[in-house]
Scaffold this active site. Structure first.
Site, PDB file in Angstrom:
ATOM      1  CG  PHE A 163      -0.273   0.425   2.514  1.00 32.76           C
ATOM      2  CD1 PHE A 163      -0.070   1.770   2.821  1.00 32.76           C
ATOM      3  CD2 PHE A 163       0.181  -0.524   3.426  1.00 32.76           C
ATOM      4  CE1 PHE A 163       0.562   2.160   3.992  1.00 32.76           C
ATOM      5  CE2 PHE A 163       0.822  -0.146   4.597  1.00 32.76           C
ATOM      6  CZ  PHE A 163       1.009   1.194   4.879  1.00 32.76           C
ATOM      7  CE  LYS A 187      -3.165  -8.366  -4.504  1.00 29.69           C
ATOM      8  NZ  LYS A 187      -3.582  -7.357  -3.496  1.00 29.69           N
ATOM      9  CD  GLU A 190      -5.529  -5.733   0.311  1.00 32.03           C
ATOM     10  OE1 GLU A 190      -4.615  -5.679  -0.533  1.00 32.03           O
ATOM     11  OE2 GLU A 190      -5.407  -6.308   1.410  1.00 32.03           O
ATOM     12  CB  SER A 240       4.725  -7.366   5.588  1.00 32.36           C
ATOM     13  OG  SER A 240       3.840  -8.400   5.194  1.00 32.36           O
ATOM     14  CB  CYS A 295      10.286  -0.445   2.739  1.00 29.78           C
ATOM     15  SG  CYS A 295      10.972   0.177   1.219  1.00 29.78           S
ATOM     16  CD  GLU A 394       8.355  -3.000   8.356  1.00 32.27           C
ATOM     17  OE1 GLU A 394       7.754  -4.067   8.168  1.00 32.27           O
ATOM     18  OE2 GLU A 394       8.776  -2.287   7.431  1.00 32.27           O
TER      19      GLU A 394
HETATM   20  P1  NAD Z   1       1.498  -6.636   2.968  1.00 36.72           P
HETATM   21  O1  NAD Z   1       2.549  -7.697   3.015  1.00 36.72           O
HETATM   22  O2  NAD Z   1       0.399  -6.688   3.947  1.00 36.72           O
HETATM   23  O3  NAD Z   1       0.801  -6.616   1.514  1.00 36.72           O
HETATM   24  C1  NAD Z   1       1.547  -6.652   0.334  1.00 36.72           C
HETATM   25  C2  NAD Z   1       0.721  -7.370  -0.735  1.00 36.72           C
HETATM   26  O4  NAD Z   1       0.488  -8.706  -0.312  1.00 36.72           O
HETATM   27  C3  NAD Z   1      -0.635  -6.728  -0.998  1.00 36.72           C
HETATM   28  O5  NAD Z   1      -0.882  -6.710  -2.370  1.00 36.72           O
HETATM   29  C4  NAD Z   1      -1.600  -7.641  -0.248  1.00 36.72           C
HETATM   30  O6  NAD Z   1      -2.858  -7.707  -0.855  1.00 36.72           O
HETATM   31  C5  NAD Z   1      -0.906  -8.988  -0.302  1.00 36.72           C
HETATM   32  N1  NAD Z   1      -1.211  -9.829   0.855  1.00 36.72           N
HETATM   33  C6  NAD Z   1      -1.450  -9.404   2.129  1.00 36.72           C
HETATM   34  N2  NAD Z   1      -1.696 -10.466   2.936  1.00 36.72           N
HETATM   35  C7  NAD Z   1      -1.591 -11.560   2.163  1.00 36.72           C
HETATM   36  C8  NAD Z   1      -1.729 -12.961   2.426  1.00 36.72           C
HETATM   37  N3  NAD Z   1      -2.004 -13.414   3.646  1.00 36.72           N
HETATM   38  N4  NAD Z   1      -1.551 -13.819   1.415  1.00 36.72           N
HETATM   39  C9  NAD Z   1      -1.268 -13.374   0.172  1.00 36.72           C
HETATM   40  N5  NAD Z   1      -1.138 -12.069  -0.129  1.00 36.72           N
HETATM   41  C10 NAD Z   1      -1.289 -11.161   0.851  1.00 36.72           C
HETATM   42  O7  NAD Z   1       2.283  -5.243   3.026  1.00 36.72           O
HETATM   43  P2  NAD Z   1       1.657  -3.777   3.156  1.00 36.72           P
HETATM   44  O8  NAD Z   1       1.123  -3.607   4.522  1.00 36.72           O
HETATM   45  O9  NAD Z   1       0.793  -3.478   1.997  1.00 36.72           O
HETATM   46  O10 NAD Z   1       2.978  -2.898   2.976  1.00 36.72           O
HETATM   47  C11 NAD Z   1       3.830  -2.562   4.034  1.00 36.72           C
HETATM   48  C12 NAD Z   1       4.993  -3.522   4.126  1.00 36.72           C
HETATM   49  O11 NAD Z   1       5.700  -3.550   2.885  1.00 36.72           O
HETATM   50  C13 NAD Z   1       6.030  -3.111   5.154  1.00 36.72           C
HETATM   51  O12 NAD Z   1       6.477  -4.260   5.830  1.00 36.72           O
HETATM   52  C14 NAD Z   1       7.149  -2.501   4.326  1.00 36.72           C
HETATM   53  O13 NAD Z   1       8.420  -2.535   4.911  1.00 36.72           O
HETATM   54  C15 NAD Z   1       7.101  -3.366   3.121  1.00 36.72           C
HETATM   55  N6  NAD Z   1       7.707  -2.701   1.976  1.00 36.72           N
HETATM   56  C16 NAD Z   1       8.928  -3.139   1.583  1.00 36.72           C
HETATM   57  C17 NAD Z   1       9.565  -2.513   0.530  1.00 36.72           C
HETATM   58  C18 NAD Z   1      10.914  -2.972   0.070  1.00 36.72           C
HETATM   59  O14 NAD Z   1      11.346  -2.485  -0.939  1.00 36.72           O
HETATM   60  N7  NAD Z   1      11.569  -3.881   0.761  1.00 36.72           N
HETATM   61  C19 NAD Z   1       8.948  -1.445  -0.133  1.00 36.72           C
HETATM   62  C20 NAD Z   1       7.682  -1.033   0.283  1.00 36.72           C
HETATM   63  C21 NAD Z   1       7.074  -1.678   1.352  1.00 36.72           C
END
Ligand code: NAD
Length: 509
Positions: A163, A187, A190, A240, A295, A394
């Protein structure tokens, strides 16, 4: 404990439906499932995003698969021309994209424009695609035999994005993937899905053929369908750490090439000789920018030796300057968090941090604006021990911690012992120490007097340890490698002198 704003009454009307984008047009979902999208500054629901079923994902992948042969065959010059057009359109529409980001993510408008600008850099890098996919050539490896290498696209590739950068992180993926000749299924998160649909419209306007870029919204059902789909060749994920690990394991088990970037806990080390004003400015902008939902945000300052008191004081003095409010208001420096639940989870670290021994220098609940928005003011915790949850987790919000240590070695050990290894920074006036840090530290991206060392587009972005699963960093040269596979051709052509047809070559060579 200080109370935060209660849930507002939901808007019954004016809720926009956000559909998929398949084969060059908006396609309403058929699963009957959807998720709410909010304006985090007001706390009101503004949209409902369709969630795809496995069949809808399958249809999307089939559409991308059908578009692949023609897209792949398009000449490099034509693809380059298209990329220049995409670049110009994104540049022209920067403000419109940024408004969408602010309305669904909450980040302030100037920061949202910055997000688009950083994404644009990747598109600009892709304008050089003919140079980037050039292979090698060895002439006469044996008599009459040449060997050369080429890089070819993989087919249908998918991106699953978080997000916190709803425009830029997808650009990290679709731009190099498309430039290399793949077709793409995105994808997006959401929580703020509209930027991806705007991107799809813009790519169509630029002339990208239907089916080359598709968007399918959803939750775990959609993600699992992508991970398991036999016609998806590769997956890029950013999000994450627990989900990154899952995506990597599940995707590779299904035979896919996967790069999965995870979470972070970025330390900023400040040595006693550092310019304290410079370090304090950096800690404030990198700790609270985008409400700490980056991040590469600095979430932990490590103060070495006697710099600690001066540094904490300098940070504290700057906190009132961080005006918290609706991201569309020009005076706002920091917007709300993405959801109420996340805001409450972040705020809980303030009390928990105190209970576990930290000193609360600033409590953001006291300075959060009134109303239903998901706001939390800037928070600062001092004397955060490595055992404190505020240190270990985090937090992903505007809660900056300060840990005090005596020596450089202790500071280095903290960074190297941390399970994450995304970004880190050191503030010092001593070039020798900085160079040693760069040599010693076990983290993928290092800043020297630079708090957020996100690489420019012609280097690749990626962390170490639990911040990256897979061996390929994203965008830049490694992105080009990820979205292509190598082929080596060994070719022999008969010597024209031996030809049965008289080509006019002397027979004696
Ligand atoms: P998230 O892991 O909750 O979601 C990321 C994606 O995974 C979304 O599209 C979501 O729909 C999907 N998803 C969520 N739960 C899922 C599940 N149980 N099974 C399958 N798919 C699932 O992450 P977020 O909250 O949207 O973003 C924040 C996180 O992203 C933080 O931990 C941040 O550090 C990390 N991030 C990392 C970088 C990097 O470059 N390393 C960059 C941006 C964000």
């Amino acid at each position: 404990m200080t109370e935060l704003a209660p849930p507002p009454v939901q808007e019954e009307q004016g809720i926009r439906r956000i559909t998929h984008w398949i084969g060059g047009r908006a396609v309403p979902g058929e699963s009957g499932r959807s998720g709410p999208v909010y304006n985090p500054a007001t706390g009101r629901q503004t949209g409902a995003v369709d969630f795809a079923s496995a069949e809808e994902v399958d249809r999307t992948v089939q559409t991308a698969k059908e578009a692949f042969p023609a897209w792949r065959a398009l000449s490099l010059s034509r693809r380059t021309e298209l990329f220049f057009r995409i670049r110009d359109l994104v540049h022209e529409r920067r403000d419109e994209i940024a408004k969408i980001l602010t309305s669904e993510h909450g980040k302030v408008f100037s920061d949202a424009k910055g997000e688009v600008t950083r994404g644009l850099e990747v598109i600009e890098f892709c304008c050089g695609i003919p140079q980037l996919v050039k292979g090698g050539f060895s002439e006469q490896v044996s008599t009459g035999i040449d060997v050369y290498s080429i890089r070819q696209p993989l087919g249908v590739v998918a991106g699953i994005t978080p997000f916190n950068f709803p425009a830029m992180v997808p650009m990290w993926m679709w731009a190099p993937a498309l430039a290399c000749g793949n077709t793409f299924v995105l994808k997006p998160s959401e929580k703020d899905p509209s930027a991806s649909i705007y991107t799809a419209e813009l790519l169509r306007e630029a002339g990208v053929p239907d089916g080359v870029f598709n968007v399918v919204h959803g939750d775990k059902v959609a993600v699992d369908s992508v991970l398991e789909h036999p016609d998806v060749a590769a997956i890029s994920f950013v999000g994450s750490t627990p989900i990154a690990r899952y995506v990597y394991e599940h995707g590779t088990k299904h035979g896919k090439r996967v790069q999965a970037l995870g979470g972070a806990k970025n330390h900023m080390i400040v040595l006693p000789d550092a310019d304290v004003d410079m370090a304090a400015d950096a800690a404030v902008s990198a700790g609270y920018g985008s409400a700490g939902e980056r991040c590469m945000a600095v979430s932990q300052v490590v103060a070495v030796g006697d710099v600690a008191d001066r540094l904490v004081e300098a940070i504290r003095e700057r906190l009132p300057q961080v005006k918290v409010g609706d991201g569309m208001k020009p005076e706002s420096e920091m917007g709300p968090l993405i959801t109420r639940e996340h805001r409450d989870r972040v705020a809980a670290y303030i009390d928990r941090g105190r209970e576990q021994g930290a000193t609360v220098v600033a409590d953001g609940r006291e300075t959060a604006p009134d109303g239903g928005g998901f706001f939390l003011g800037v928070s600062l915790l001092d004397h955060v021990s490595p055992e404190n949850d505020a240190y270990k987790d985090e937090i992903f919000g505007p809660v900056l911690g300060v840990t005090r240590v005596e020596t450089y070695d202790e500071a280095l050990r903290l960074v190297n012992d941390n399970p994450y290894g995304n970004g880190t920074a050191i503030f010092t006036r001593d070039g020798g120490v900085a160079r040693r840090f760069q040599f010693d530290v076990q983290v993928g991206m290092v800043g020297i007097n630079v708090p957020i060392p996100v690489p420019v587009a012609y280097y690749s972005f990626g962390g170490w340890k639990a911040s990256l699963f897979g061996d390929s960093h994203i965008y830049g040269p490694e992105g080009i490698n990820f979205y292509t596979r190598g082929k080596v051709v060994t070719s022999r052509w008969p010597d024209p002198a031996t030809s049965k047809v008289d080509l006019g070559f002397p027979q004696t060579r």
